[in-house]
Each structure stands twice: as C-alpha cells, then as structure tokens.
Design a protein around this motif. Structure first.
Motif, mmCIF file in Angstrom:
data_model
loop_
_atom_site.group_PDB
_atom_site.id
_atom_site.type_symbol
_atom_site.label_atom_id
_atom_site.label_comp_id
_atom_site.label_asym_id
_atom_site.label_seq_id
_atom_site.Cartn_x
_atom_site.Cartn_y
_atom_site.Cartn_z
ATOM 1 N N LYS A 34 0.825 -1.212 0.000
ATOM 2 C CA LYS A 34 0.000 0.000 0.000
ATOM 3 C C LYS A 34 0.863 1.269 0.000
ATOM 4 O O LYS A 34 0.417 2.328 0.447
ATOM 5 C CB LYS A 34 -0.919 0.003 1.221
ATOM 6 N N ALA A 35 2.047 1.145 -0.553
ATOM 7 C CA ALA A 35 3.013 2.248 -0.487
ATOM 8 C C ALA A 35 2.450 3.554 -1.028
ATOM 9 O O ALA A 35 2.687 4.626 -0.463
ATOM 10 C CB ALA A 35 4.282 1.864 -1.242
ATOM 11 N N ASP A 36 1.687 3.489 -2.131
ATOM 12 C CA ASP A 36 1.194 4.710 -2.778
ATOM 13 C C ASP A 36 -0.169 5.157 -2.244
ATOM 14 O O ASP A 36 -0.669 6.210 -2.627
ATOM 15 C CB ASP A 36 1.118 4.496 -4.297
ATOM 16 N N ASP A 37 -0.772 4.349 -1.401
ATOM 17 C CA ASP A 37 -2.087 4.679 -0.845
ATOM 18 C C ASP A 37 -1.917 5.117 0.607
ATOM 19 O O ASP A 37 -0.851 4.969 1.182
ATOM 20 C CB ASP A 37 -3.000 3.437 -0.903
ATOM 21 N N PRO A 38 -2.999 5.654 1.188
ATOM 22 C CA PRO A 38 -2.927 5.918 2.641
ATOM 23 C C PRO A 38 -2.585 4.616 3.360
ATOM 24 O O PRO A 38 -3.133 3.563 3.016
ATOM 25 C CB PRO A 38 -4.342 6.389 2.983
ATOM 26 N N HIS A 39 -1.670 4.659 4.314
ATOM 27 C CA HIS A 39 -1.245 3.396 4.956
ATOM 28 C C HIS A 39 -0.919 3.591 6.442
ATOM 29 O O HIS A 39 0.052 3.029 6.940
ATOM 30 C CB HIS A 39 -0.051 2.780 4.191
ATOM 31 N N ARG A 40 -1.761 4.359 7.113
ATOM 32 C CA ARG A 40 -1.530 4.617 8.535
ATOM 33 C C ARG A 40 -1.521 3.336 9.367
ATOM 34 O O ARG A 40 -0.658 3.140 10.222
ATOM 35 C CB ARG A 40 -2.632 5.531 9.085
ATOM 36 N N ALA A 41 -2.513 2.479 9.125
ATOM 37 C CA ALA A 41 -2.634 1.256 9.931
ATOM 38 C C ALA A 41 -1.439 0.334 9.684
ATOM 39 O O ALA A 41 -0.878 -0.243 10.617
ATOM 40 C CB ALA A 41 -3.932 0.526 9.601
ATOM 41 N N GLU A 42 -1.041 0.220 8.401
ATOM 42 C CA GLU A 42 0.100 -0.656 8.059
ATOM 43 C C GLU A 42 1.387 -0.121 8.678
ATOM 44 O O GLU A 42 2.219 -0.876 9.176
ATOM 45 C CB GLU A 42 0.243 -0.767 6.540
ATOM 46 N N LEU A 43 1.543 1.210 8.619
ATOM 47 C CA LEU A 43 2.745 1.820 9.205
ATOM 48 C C LEU A 43 2.791 1.591 10.704
ATOM 49 O O LEU A 43 3.844 1.304 11.273
ATOM 50 C CB LEU A 43 2.774 3.324 8.885
#
Ligand SMILES: [Fe+2]
Ligand SMILES: [Fe+2]
Length: 165
Positions: free
Chosen positions: A107-116
């Motif tokens: 999800k590098a190019d998308d919003p990824h707050r949860a993954e981060l």
C-alpha cells in the motif's frame, strides 16, 4: 589465540547503529503518519540486514558459544537458557516485522496509517528487545561467562567459531 568473545562484542557494535537508523526512520514516518520512499528503503534494508548479519550472529552464538557455556554452568536457571530463548523470540519477531513491511509495501502509494503503525509496533519491539539482549550478553560475556569458561572453554569457543568459518 585471539579473544573469541571479542567477535561477539564487535558484532554488537555493528548491529547497534543499524538499529538506531531504523528507529530514526520509524520516528520520521510515524510523525507524518506516512512512510516516504527513503524510509521504506531503510525498513527493507534493515530487514535484509537482520535476516543475514544478525541471524548469522545468533547462529554463531548458538553453535560456538552456548554449548561450551552449557557444559560449564548448565542451561536451566542460567543465562544460557535466557540467551537461547531470546534468540528464538528475536527470530519470531523478525518474521512478524517482515509480514508488516510487506503489507506496508503493498500500500506504499495509498494511505497506509494502519500498516505503518504495525511496522512501528514490531520494529520498536525488535529495536528494544535486541538492544536489551545485547546489553545482557555484553555484561555476561565480559564477566561471569568469561570466568566460567576459563582458558579451556575460551579455546573451545574459538575452535568452534573457526569450524563454522
Ligand atoms: Fe545473542
Ligand atoms: Fe549477541
């Protein structure tokens, strides 16, 4: 004979700055709730470093150091058991960190707050756990373990280290 324990101390000195750089990249990304390409590169490179250099270090301690120490002081109720357990825990945690980084990459190019946040959770755990583990070993190997090993034990560790190349 070169001091065989010096090799382990030296490895720790190499590992520490990599953990600091990783923590810095995690902090920067968490502050803006987004991991930029440069930080994701640090995440990936840290993972490669841990899976190669750090895992090799753990293997060398498992094979060259722990059996000789166990023969001298036993395993249960000693640091031998603690170190072996820590190594397994570190390997388990790196597996989880690898999964979290893969999910973030997807999800590098998308919003990824949860993954981060997941990468940060496992990343900070690893930084702290591995940092404490190395401090524990430094104190133990510099004192009690060196005395317990004695001349013959140190020779044995050196021989096992050479066998593994
Ligand atoms: Fe260790
Ligand atoms: Fe170590």
């Amino acid at each position: 004979m070169a001091d065989p324990l010096a090799a382990f101390f030296q490895d720790h000195e190499t590992i520490r700055p990599r953990l600091r750089a990783f923590e810095k990249a995690l902090d920067a990304a968490m502050n803006r709730e987004r991991a930029e390409a440069a930080e994701r590169t640090v995440f990936r490179e840290t993972l490669v470093f841990v899976r190669t250099a750090v895992f090799e270090h753990l293997r060398r301690e498992d094979r060259a150091l722990l059996p000789t120490l166990e023969a001298k002081i036993g395993r249960f109720g000693t640091l031998v058991n603690v170190i072996a357990y820590d190594h397994d825990e570190i390997r388990r945690e790196v597996g989880k960190l690898g999964e979290a980084i893969a999910a973030l990459e997807a999800k590098a190019d998308d919003p990824h707050r949860a993954e981060l946040r997941e990468v940060n959770r496992h990343g900070i755990f690893l930084v702290q756990y591995l940092g404490l583990h190395m401090a524990k070993e430094d104190a133990f190997l510099g004192g009690e373990a060196r005395i317990a090993l004695g001349e013959d034990g140190l020779r044995d560790v050196a021989r096992r280290l050479e066998e593994r190349g």
